[in-house]
Write an enzyme that holds these catalytic residues in place. Sequence first.
Site, PDB file in Angstrom:
ATOM      1  N   GLY A 159       0.766  -1.208   0.087  1.00 37.54           N
ATOM      2  CA  GLY A 159       0.046   0.041   0.014  1.00 37.54           C
ATOM      3  C   GLY A 159       0.951   1.395   0.087  1.00 37.54           C
ATOM      4  NE  ARG A 164       7.404  -3.856   1.127  1.00 36.10           N
ATOM      5  CZ  ARG A 164       7.363  -3.991  -0.395  1.00 36.10           C
ATOM      6  NH1 ARG A 164       7.390  -5.390  -0.750  1.00 36.10           N
ATOM      7  NH2 ARG A 164       7.872  -3.097  -1.228  1.00 36.10           N
ATOM      8  CB  VAL A 165       0.619  -7.440   3.746  1.00 32.08           C
ATOM      9  CG1 VAL A 165       0.356  -8.766   4.630  1.00 32.08           C
ATOM     10  CG2 VAL A 165      -0.211  -6.296   4.285  1.00 32.08           C
ATOM     11  CG  ASP A 214     -10.682   1.217   1.890  1.00 36.94           C
ATOM     12  OD1 ASP A 214     -11.036   1.648   0.820  1.00 36.94           O
ATOM     13  OD2 ASP A 214      -9.395   0.965   1.739  1.00 36.94           O
ATOM     14  CE  LYS A 243      -9.401  -0.679  -1.250  1.00 39.17           C
ATOM     15  NZ  LYS A 243      -8.413   0.044  -2.025  1.00 39.17           N
ATOM     16  CG  ASN A 292      -9.225  -3.279   1.618  1.00 42.99           C
ATOM     17  OD1 ASN A 292      -8.203  -3.829   1.199  1.00 42.99           O
ATOM     18  ND2 ASN A 292      -9.674  -2.406   1.881  1.00 42.99           N
ATOM     19  CG  ASP A 346      -6.160  -2.272   4.646  1.00 44.17           C
ATOM     20  OD1 ASP A 346      -5.626  -1.476   5.591  1.00 44.17           O
ATOM     21  OD2 ASP A 346      -5.598  -1.969   3.789  1.00 44.17           O
ATOM     22  CB  THR A 363     -11.300   2.824  -2.411  1.00 43.45           C
ATOM     23  OG1 THR A 363     -10.354   2.294  -1.608  1.00 43.45           O
ATOM     24  CG2 THR A 363     -10.917   2.476  -4.021  1.00 43.45           C
TER      25      THR A 363
END
Lengths: 378, 461
Positions: A55, A59-60, A181, A183, A186, A199, A222
């Site tokens: 993102g 970071r994942v 968020d 979407k 996610n 997230d 978003t």
Amino acid sequence: MAATVAETQPATPALSAGMASSHQLHQAGNAPKPLQLTRTFKLADFTRVRTLGTGTFARVCLVRPASATVPLEEDKNAEVYALKILKKTEVIKLKQIDHVRHERAVLADVAGHPFITNLQASFSDRDCLYLVLDYVPGGELFSYLRKYRRFDEQVARFYAAEIVLVLEYLHEKQGGVAYRDLKPENLLLDRDGHIKLADFGFAKRLGYKDDRPVETYTLCGTPEYLAPEVIHNKGHTTAVDWWALGILIYEFLTGYPPFWHQNPIEIYKQIVEKPVVFPQEPHISDEAKDIIKSFCTLDRSRRLGNISGGAGRVKAHPFFHGVNWEDLLSRRQPGPIIPPIRYPGDAQCFDMYPEDDGKGDVYTAELANKYDQYFEDF
Amino acid sequence: MSLPEAYQLEIQALNKQVLQTCPSDILQFCADFFNSRLATERAASISLFRDRGTPSPRFPPSPTSHHFGMMSSQFSSPFGANANPFGGSSSNANPFGGSASPMSSSVMHRVVEEDENDHLAPGASMFSGAFGGDASTEAPPTLRAPPTADSYPAQYNFSRRTSVSAESLKPSADSYDNWTPPFTEKTPEQVERLKCAIEGNFLFSHLDDEQSAQILGALVEKPIPARGIKVISQGDAGDYFYVVERGSFDVYVNDCGFIEPGPDGLGNKVGTIQAGGSFGELALMYNAPRAATIISAEGSCTLWALDRVTFRRILMESTFARRRMYENFLEEVPILSSLTPYERSKISDALETQKFAPGDVIIHEGDPGHSFYLLESGEAAAYKGEEKVLSYKKGDFFGELALLNDAPRAASVIATSDVKVATLGKNAFQRLLGPVEGLLRRTRYQGVKTGVEEMDPLHTE
């Protein structure tokens, strides 16, 4: 409704015999020893396998304990986690301090819900903040949606129904947590094809002042999924999630969101000025159209989910006719898509991302002096 | 990382095709090849999904390793990680649509002209058209194309969408600092011109008079003394919105998304913005990289600038204050005394503002009652026939028994000054909180000291 998309038989493990799910392992009592929340972690406790997503400031990575010796693809009982790494300098630069604090706090409060990524622990070091989350191996629902272009109504209904349960939990049972968020990017699929909401970077527990819930004002989300009241900065509440669910169901059924444009400003104009219109193809049922329009209603005193009855009213909508909500919550049936997972640490359902180049601004002592107080919860 | 096997297979197949056909337009040939591969592959996977989709769609339980290899390649987003499949539209797309007209008129234009099913090319990275104003009322024709056969808009950017966020804002009432919006003196003519410049803009059109006045006051004059001054640079962080007071400004877009070194580093000129026009409105929402470079096209230009935090804070503070005021008012209404704070908060959320001039009739005696009113500012009086029976001031309320029944109004209420009321209908009330009977009669209605309902037939005490 589970019955319409899934078998009535107990789920056959999607993988070959010997490959029991971590879920089953937990039940059998020989699960890999879970991380203890009381333990203090450091980055050196983990080995990075690879990046699962990036993102703007996070970071994942898929990680396993540094002590693990068996090759990951051979480790049938692998202990694996998704490690979300947030760079303090980026968090500060992008003015996201409040958001990461909320993320940590909300994730801790909601840990253990069947459709939410489970927070195991959090820690920090000089430069970064870390969230240790259960690894959800099925990848993003986004990838499946783009691959199939769109979902059949019963498939869309399954995912939408699980999201309704999550929103009911966040809004009503958790006392006013807005997710903000929603979407396909996610939503993760677990090994049985169920949703895991991931997230929580914008999730927020709405404040209370003198016993009153207080709306919140920070624009986040978003572009295609923003509710009109967020665009107009009118103060927003959990009602934004119901708007976004309408957009999401539309995108499930058509393959694209109702408001889109290459220029975000044009998206926002459409959102505040235009009704949702449906394409002629594919055919969308009247129930589906009605629930989308009921969610995507400008007037919050008319928006389904926000009006009296809350999530209960949503569940009673004809679109969800036949859904057995209790079965759904107990994950009695597998989901409509079973991700192709070969072993517990398999990451093939996630796209590849460039690994961290180690660049970025230095978190100076000066910054640490000023900001570390805000990161103490990690 | 070595190249995935599935990729190598595709490339080999492509190589073979190229050798066989010797195409003249290599790029087009490759694009066609992959598009047809994608279509085949999709068709296959959808039928797989459908076959297994009902009643229980699932992937093959034990796919071969080769199949897995395919899977992983497919799962990488069909258009490649975050790639824009539609040909760098961020660059082609002229965010100003060649429209050099002032923002407000072009905005109006768009509302009239745009078809609801207009599949206007999106497809750019989210920052591409990130430029407000006259932006993209028309996309270049090359990007406009009909939807594909199955109504799947070919231009939609199917890659992952980035979240956006503004800096977090908290009302000053929460943080105990006394914030007053900045104010710059302007002549009445300037205010009028600014009003004209912003009134058609969707970010301003919903504001009430007080908010508009504060915004107009907060705009700061910014003289641009010479020609060739960069007001904003493509790719830079965006914090300000600008209105052109005098002079004109050229708009340049570089396809790569930022200014490159060298003489042509600015990219192509895509438009000019004249006095009365405006630009950079996305910066009022959140910080996104600027989508174009704006340069003064003549000497001694003047701009008015507004920064995001000021804009958002003005809206937030006034909304926040009004909400709390409503909640406090509502607490005083006996009929609503049994509502929980949460319910009162929902009601305040739905209250609508109405304005009346002196002499206007707010409620007509004898009319069926559908709404109740809170007097937000100004004064009003209740008349029964010719006789004045009550006076109302800020914070008073009337007509609330309409929430309980449709009984005729027992008196008329007439504005005696400029009046602002917040009003809510019985229907909206019921939609939000459910049947009123249960709610409002949770506690016994103790009568109203100030309301016209003293004379309400329902009120017997």
